[in-house]
Design a protein around this motif. Structure first.
Motif, mmCIF file in Angstrom:
data_model
loop_
_atom_site.group_PDB
_atom_site.id
_atom_site.type_symbol
_atom_site.label_atom_id
_atom_site.label_comp_id
_atom_site.label_asym_id
_atom_site.label_seq_id
_atom_site.Cartn_x
_atom_site.Cartn_y
_atom_site.Cartn_z
ATOM 1 N N GLU A 64 0.833 -1.190 0.000
ATOM 2 C CA GLU A 64 0.000 0.000 0.000
ATOM 3 C C GLU A 64 0.872 1.246 0.000
ATOM 4 N N TYR A 67 2.066 3.225 3.229
ATOM 5 C CA TYR A 67 3.249 2.786 3.967
ATOM 6 C C TYR A 67 4.518 3.334 3.335
ATOM 7 N N SER A 117 2.269 -0.371 14.583
ATOM 8 C CA SER A 117 0.980 -0.994 14.941
ATOM 9 C C SER A 117 0.634 -2.130 13.990
ATOM 10 N N ILE A 118 0.814 -1.910 12.692
ATOM 11 C CA ILE A 118 0.522 -2.950 11.703
ATOM 12 C C ILE A 118 1.434 -4.156 11.906
ATOM 13 N N ILE A 119 2.699 -3.905 12.184
ATOM 14 C CA ILE A 119 3.645 -5.012 12.414
ATOM 15 C C ILE A 119 3.227 -5.815 13.641
ATOM 16 N N GLU A 121 0.210 -6.052 14.981
ATOM 17 C CA GLU A 121 -1.030 -6.776 14.667
ATOM 18 C C GLU A 121 -0.743 -8.005 13.817
ATOM 19 N N THR A 122 0.160 -7.890 12.858
ATOM 20 C CA THR A 122 0.514 -9.022 12.002
ATOM 21 C C THR A 122 1.151 -10.134 12.824
ATOM 22 N N VAL A 123 2.050 -9.785 13.739
ATOM 23 C CA VAL A 123 2.694 -10.789 14.570
ATOM 24 C C VAL A 123 1.668 -11.466 15.469
ATOM 25 N N HIS A 125 -1.499 -11.943 14.874
ATOM 26 C CA HIS A 125 -2.306 -12.852 14.068
ATOM 27 C C HIS A 125 -1.539 -14.105 13.671
ATOM 28 N N LEU A 126 -0.228 -14.032 13.603
ATOM 29 C CA LEU A 126 0.571 -15.193 13.240
ATOM 30 C C LEU A 126 0.765 -16.160 14.413
#
Length: 129
Positions: A64, A67, A117-119, A121-123, A125-126
């Motif tokens: 995106e 970013y 924040s996105i990083i 959230e991604t971690v 979810h993983l």
């Protein structure tokens, strides 16, 4: 070969500054400042080319643009803060230069919050629940 031009400009400015410094320190500072600005203006075209390549890579990879733009703003703040701090340091004002660097670091941190924040959230979810 552009580096030869930049080094040549820097050497000429240095000689002028050394000649003028004892008689007129303010003119020496102005020569230093204008030389730095001239080099920066010369490099703007190169910076634009790098930004275009990064935008093209981001589009092709599906990243995106928000970013990429945030990262480019962060890089811009870092370079501008460093450039400003160096000019102020050349004038002998280390204290003010340190404050410029601090301001740059704080602004970078503020811009980095959405990416961090996105990083996170991604971690999250993983990770297995």
């Amino acid at each position: 070969m552009e580096i030869i031009q930049m080094v040549g400009l820097g050497l000429i400015a240095t000689v002028l500054v050394l000649i003028v410094k004892e008689q007129k320190p303010m003119f020496a500072f102005l020569i230093t400042t204008f030389t730095g600005i001239a080099i920066f203006l010369f490099l703007i075209g190169k910076i634009e080319a790098v930004i275009r390549v990064l935008e093209d890579l981001a589009v092709r990879s599906g990243i995106e643009m928000v970013y990429l733009k945030t990262i480019l703003k962060i890089i811009g703040i870092a370079y501008i803060a460093e450039f400003g701090a160096q000019i102020v340091r050349d004038a002998g004002q280390d204290s003010i230069a340190s404050k410029i660097e601090l301001a740059g670091k704080v602004l970078i941190m503020v811009l980095a919050i959405p990416i961090i924040s996105i990083i996170i959230e991604t971690v999250i979810h993983l990770l297995p629940a």
